[in-house]
Design an enzyme around this catalytic site. Structure first.
Site, PDB file in Angstrom:
ATOM      1  N   HIS A 152       0.851  -1.181   0.000  1.00 57.26           N
ATOM      2  CA  HIS A 152       0.000   0.000   0.000  1.00 57.26           C
ATOM      3  C   HIS A 152       0.890   1.236   0.000  1.00 57.26           C
ATOM      4  O   HIS A 152       1.982   1.235   0.569  1.00 57.26           O
ATOM      5  CB  HIS A 152      -0.877   0.044   1.258  1.00 57.26           C
ATOM      6  N   CYS A 161      -0.197   2.568  -4.442  1.00 56.50           N
ATOM      7  CA  CYS A 161      -0.928   3.793  -4.755  1.00 56.50           C
ATOM      8  C   CYS A 161       0.003   4.999  -4.593  1.00 56.50           C
ATOM      9  O   CYS A 161       0.852   5.017  -3.698  1.00 56.50           O
ATOM     10  CB  CYS A 161      -2.110   3.960  -3.807  1.00 56.50           C
TER      11      CYS A 161
END
Length: 459
Positions: A157, A199
């Site tokens: 992430h 991301c």
């Protein structure tokens, strides 16, 4: 004229020639490897928990690719929490797959830095070859020389300016780039290639990775763009995200779009972009001339070609899952699959409600802090400003994150999307005491609301 030859003497001479010849060849191979440099690889999966299955699956697949390409285990260093292969929810105990038709990629993967040893400080120490700074783990570091090649692959992430680790602190962009500069100053590599899946992954290098370091970085997304998970199926959906995983792997994702694209030797740019829907833009940073190098220099003889392929059937218009939403979809599926009235149903509902509340809490809290600091009309506008470099004062950004979490609780992998808002507060000149007061006021207020909502729900 014929010469009489002593058979025994002949065999001895032949043995000597063959032995010396083999030694010469071995010495030649060693000298050749020294002249072209040793290949090193650092592989990092920065998450934990079952719903993040895909990150460790990506890493294990990368290991198998490098191993098959000829890299030695002593030159491959692995960071993974290692809670997936033998997780109680794993339908195939001891096995990890990264593709609906894939084989086990977990077997043989070195367990260098697992559990709490899978952390940012050890990651930096490994890159720098600094054994004395390690805390736990196998002790392996990138003990490279001036002719060596280094490949780093990181999957996790991300958020503006950081990527996660199983335990705090995360890897901040400023710290990572300082480590890369130190590595270059040590003159202990020839070239380095860095693949990053997360991301907002472009924010880790944009306006930070200097040219002239002989480092090439490619990221799965722009600095302000989400990443995508693939090979997913969740209960209640009418179709799969990407290709369907095996039935026993429902309610999770086997991989991430950028990672499986390069690992499977697909047409990577087109597949990751996905015609602009449920996809992202790959970015390049640093010394771009390195992208012309053969990947075999870094990944070994089995390295992917990254060219168009006849089996490229996922390159356009496939559905994929926003990486920030995988946990939510997983929990919804757990709730839907549990028998009515069962303890499993109640527990699934509790966990799902908890995560939904956490997401709402962090969204509302950051919004409210912005309104306190910049006014109701301007708050959201200031928080959403996109600029590079992300922040002028990284110490300010780190301190604002700590202040928020001390008053309002953990940001979680979902909430870290608001890091850009904290950076913009710093860029606007907000002081530490102002942020502290706003967070305290906001989350004290939010706590009261939460208690009221719980009472209303119980009625």
């Amino acid at each position: 004229m014929f010469v009489k030859i002593n058979v025994a003497s002949f065999l001895i001479a032949l043995f000597v020639v063959l032995t010396e010849g083999r030694n010469v060849i071995e010495r030649f191979d060693e000298d050749y490897e020294d002249s072209i440099g040793t290949k090193w690889a650092v592989l990092v999966a920065g998450s934990k928990e079952w719903y993040n299955y895909r990150h460790q699956a990506n890493l294990c697949h990368a290991y198998q690719l490098l191993k098959k390409g000829g890299l030695k285990d002593e030159h491959i260093i692995v960071f993974m929490y290692d809670d997936i292969a033998n997780n109680p929810e794993n339908p195939r105990p001891g096995v990890i797959i990264n593709n609906p038709h894939g084989h086990d990629v977990y077997k043989g993967v070195p367990k260098d830095y697992t559990g709490k040893d899978c952390n940012a400080q050890n990651f930096y120490s490994v890159i720098l070859g600094n054994k004395s700074a390690l805390t736990g783990g196998s002790g392996k570091v990138v003990n490279s020389g001036p002719n060596d090649y280094i490949f780093i692959y990181y999957t996790d992430h991300g958020a503006p300016g950081l990527v996660g680790m199983p335990e705090d602190p995360p890897v901040y962009a400023i710290d990572l780039n300082e480590v890369l500069k130190k590595k270059h100053a040590s003159r202990t590599y020839k070239k380095m290639v860095f693949y990053l899946e997360a991301c907002d992954s472009g924010s880790m290098f944009a306006d930070l990775l200097d040219e002239g370091l002989n480092i090439y970085a490619t990221t799965s997304s722009k600095p302000d763009e989400d990443g995508w998970a693939t090979y997913c199926y969740f209960t209640g959906d009418t179709s799969c995200y990407g290709e369907c995983p095996p039935k026993d792997f429902k309610d999770n994702c086997l991989g991430d779009l950028f990672s499986v694209s390069w690992l499977e030797n697909r047409y990577i740019h087109k597949r990751v972009l996905n015609n602009g829907t449920h996809g992202s833009h790959m970015m390049q940073y640093g010394d771009l001339h390195i992208n012309k190098d053969a990947l075999s220099i870094y990944m070994g003889s089995n390295s992917p070609k990254h060219t168009s392929s006849a089996n490229n059937n996922n390159a356009s218009n496939s559905r994929h899952v926003n990486q920030r939403d995988v946990q939510l979809l997983y929990l919804i599926s757990k709730f839907q699959n549990a028998p009515e009235g069962s303890r499993r149903k109640n527990e699934a509902y509790r966990k799902l409600s908890e995560v939904i509340s956490e997401r709402e809490h962090v969204d509302k809290s950051v919004k409210h802090i912005g309104q306190i600091l910049f006014g109701v009309e301007n708050g959201q506008k200031v928080l959403n400003i996109v600029r590079q470099p992300l922040v002028d004062d990284w110490h300010c950004l780190k301190s604002f994150v700590k202040i928020f979490e001390s008053h309002c609780g953990s940001l979680t992998s979902y909430g870290k999307k608001h890091i850009r808002g904290f950076a913009n507060m710093c860029n606007a000149g907000i002081q530490r005491d102002q942020m502290d007061a706003a967070a305290k006021q906001t989350c004290g207020y939010m706590s009261c609301l939460s208690i009221t909502e719980k009472r209303r729900f119980k009625r």
